[in-house]
Write an enzyme that holds these catalytic residues in place. Structure first.
Site, PDB file in Angstrom:
ATOM      1  N   PRO A   2       0.837  -1.219   0.000  1.00 28.76           N
ATOM      2  CA  PRO A   2       0.000   0.000   0.000  1.00 28.76           C
ATOM      3  C   PRO A   2       0.866   1.261   0.000  1.00 28.76           C
ATOM      4  O   PRO A   2       1.853   1.341   0.728  1.00 28.76           O
ATOM      5  CB  PRO A   2      -0.779  -0.109   1.314  1.00 28.76           C
ATOM      6  CG  PRO A   2      -0.701  -1.541   1.719  1.00 28.76           C
ATOM      7  CD  PRO A   2       0.593  -2.058   1.158  1.00 28.76           C
ATOM      8  N   GLU A   3       0.497   2.214  -0.848  1.00 28.08           N
ATOM      9  CA  GLU A   3       1.187   3.506  -0.911  1.00 28.08           C
ATOM     10  C   GLU A   3       0.216   4.580  -0.409  1.00 28.08           C
ATOM     11  O   GLU A   3      -0.855   4.264   0.089  1.00 28.08           O
ATOM     12  CB  GLU A   3       1.646   3.781  -2.351  1.00 28.08           C
ATOM     13  CG  GLU A   3       2.525   2.655  -2.898  1.00 28.08           C
ATOM     14  CD  GLU A   3       2.999   2.891  -4.333  1.00 28.08           C
ATOM     15  OE1 GLU A   3       3.090   4.054  -4.764  1.00 28.08           O
ATOM     16  OE2 GLU A   3       3.278   1.896  -5.016  1.00 28.08           O
ATOM     17  N   HIS A  92      -7.714 -16.022  11.726  1.00 25.74           N
ATOM     18  CA  HIS A  92      -6.786 -16.473  10.695  1.00 25.74           C
ATOM     19  C   HIS A  92      -5.958 -15.293  10.200  1.00 25.74           C
ATOM     20  O   HIS A  92      -6.517 -14.264   9.828  1.00 25.74           O
ATOM     21  CB  HIS A  92      -7.614 -17.052   9.537  1.00 25.74           C
ATOM     22  CG  HIS A  92      -6.867 -18.051   8.713  1.00 25.74           C
ATOM     23  ND1 HIS A  92      -6.268 -19.160   9.255  1.00 25.74           N
ATOM     24  CD2 HIS A  92      -6.629 -18.101   7.385  1.00 25.74           C
ATOM     25  CE1 HIS A  92      -5.688 -19.854   8.304  1.00 25.74           C
ATOM     26  NE2 HIS A  92      -5.886 -19.236   7.144  1.00 25.74           N
ATOM     27  N   ARG A 112       1.612 -11.895   5.379  1.00 28.94           N
ATOM     28  CA  ARG A 112       3.089 -11.979   5.339  1.00 28.94           C
ATOM     29  C   ARG A 112       3.736 -11.565   6.661  1.00 28.94           C
ATOM     30  O   ARG A 112       4.927 -11.727   6.838  1.00 28.94           O
ATOM     31  CB  ARG A 112       3.631 -11.091   4.198  1.00 28.94           C
ATOM     32  CG  ARG A 112       3.098 -11.432   2.813  1.00 28.94           C
ATOM     33  CD  ARG A 112       3.840 -12.570   2.153  1.00 28.94           C
ATOM     34  NE  ARG A 112       5.246 -12.279   1.939  1.00 28.94           N
ATOM     35  CZ  ARG A 112       5.763 -11.732   0.845  1.00 28.94           C
ATOM     36  NH1 ARG A 112       4.970 -11.371  -0.151  1.00 28.94           N
ATOM     37  NH2 ARG A 112       7.050 -11.545   0.727  1.00 28.94           N
TER      38      ARG A 112
END
Ligand SMILES: [Zn+2]
Length: 273
Positions: A2-3, A92, A112
């Site tokens: 995300p930017e 999760h 991640r």
């Protein structure tokens, strides 16, 4: 990753749910989510505090508390999901959980696990490592030109440097340099005032337009309950290698600049020798 427009989209989604609520409890489902601060210390600092406001600074999400700030960086795959009183036991990929007043819960889902939450009593140390906000009134074409003039580095890695300008990443840098017809390998200090003005216009235009479309979803950016960024269709060069340039028809190329995959038109963006 995300930017600026994607982080701004998340901030706008969170704001009405969070402002005015109290952080009652924090749980680190992944112990390193608060690195380098131990999770117990973070929990102590961040709980029993009222959330006064939600802001963005660069790619950071800031929760301004009645005392201090929680800062959250989504990194590659982080997502903040608000559960409004609903029963939901699904943890999760959840790395952190904030239980707020009025039975509201914010889950930090992060496949991640690179995303981080932190606490700062004072925002100054964060400010010190970030460059200007590209959509702020302080960020003028003249300022950009002056900042560029101080650096002989290639312009692309310089624009990616969060200490130079805050919030830009690979997508919007490639797009802005294409719009400005500047080769990503150009030494930053060689840009003329006119080129800096055009680049400034391109950066502000593309960020504003993308925010209006909730950012860009390439692989996994989403916000709220599965919202997707719709700016993807507006991208002119990013991940379009092999397709004709929208300006001149030359096939777009993907090259590497400072170890980053970089998309450009070899005809419109020429490196002056
Ligand atoms: Zn072209």
């Amino acid at each position: 990753m995300p930017e600026l427009p994607e982080v701004e989209t998340v901030v706008r989604y969170l704001r009405p749910h969070l402002e005015g609520r109290t952080v009652n409890r924090f749980e680190a489902w992944w112990p390193k989510v608060t690195d380098p601060m131990p999770a117990e210390v973070f929990a102590q600092m961040a709980t029993n505090r009222v959330i006064h406001a939600i802001h963005r600074r660069g790619k950071y999400i800031l929760w301004q508390l009645d005392r201090g700030f929680i800062h959250i960086h989504l990194r590659m795959t982080g997502q903040l999901v608000v559960l409004d009183g609903a029963d939901n036991d699904d943890r999760h990929h959840v790395t952190a959980e904030f239980d707020l007043s009025d039975e509201m819960t914010v889950l930090f889902r992060d496949m991640r696990k690179f995303g981080r939450v932190g606490y700062l009593e004072d925002i100054a140390p964060l400010e010190a490592k970030l460059g200007p906000e590209p959509l702020s009134p302080q960020f003028t074409p003249d300022l950009l030109h002056r900042l560029l003039a101080d650096h002989r580095r290639q312009i692309k890695p310089l624009l990616l440097d969060q200490g130079f300008i805050a919030g830009l990443g690979n997508i919007y840098v490639d797009e802005a340099l294409f719009l400005a017809r500047v080769h990503p390998g150009t030494p930053a200090s060689s840009l003329t005032l006119e080129q800096a003005q055009i680049l400034h216009h391109a950066i502000q235009g593309i960020l504003t337009e993308s925010i209006g479309l909730d950012g860009t979803t390439i692989i996994n950016f989403s916000f709220g309950d599965g919202g997707r960024g719709r700016f993807r269709d507006m991208l002119q060069v990013f991940r379009r290698e092999g397709e004709p340039c929208p300006v001149c028809g030359t096939p777009l190329e993907k090259i590497r600049i400072a170890q980053r995959g970089t998309h450009l038109c070899p005809q419109c963006q020429v490196l002056d020798s």
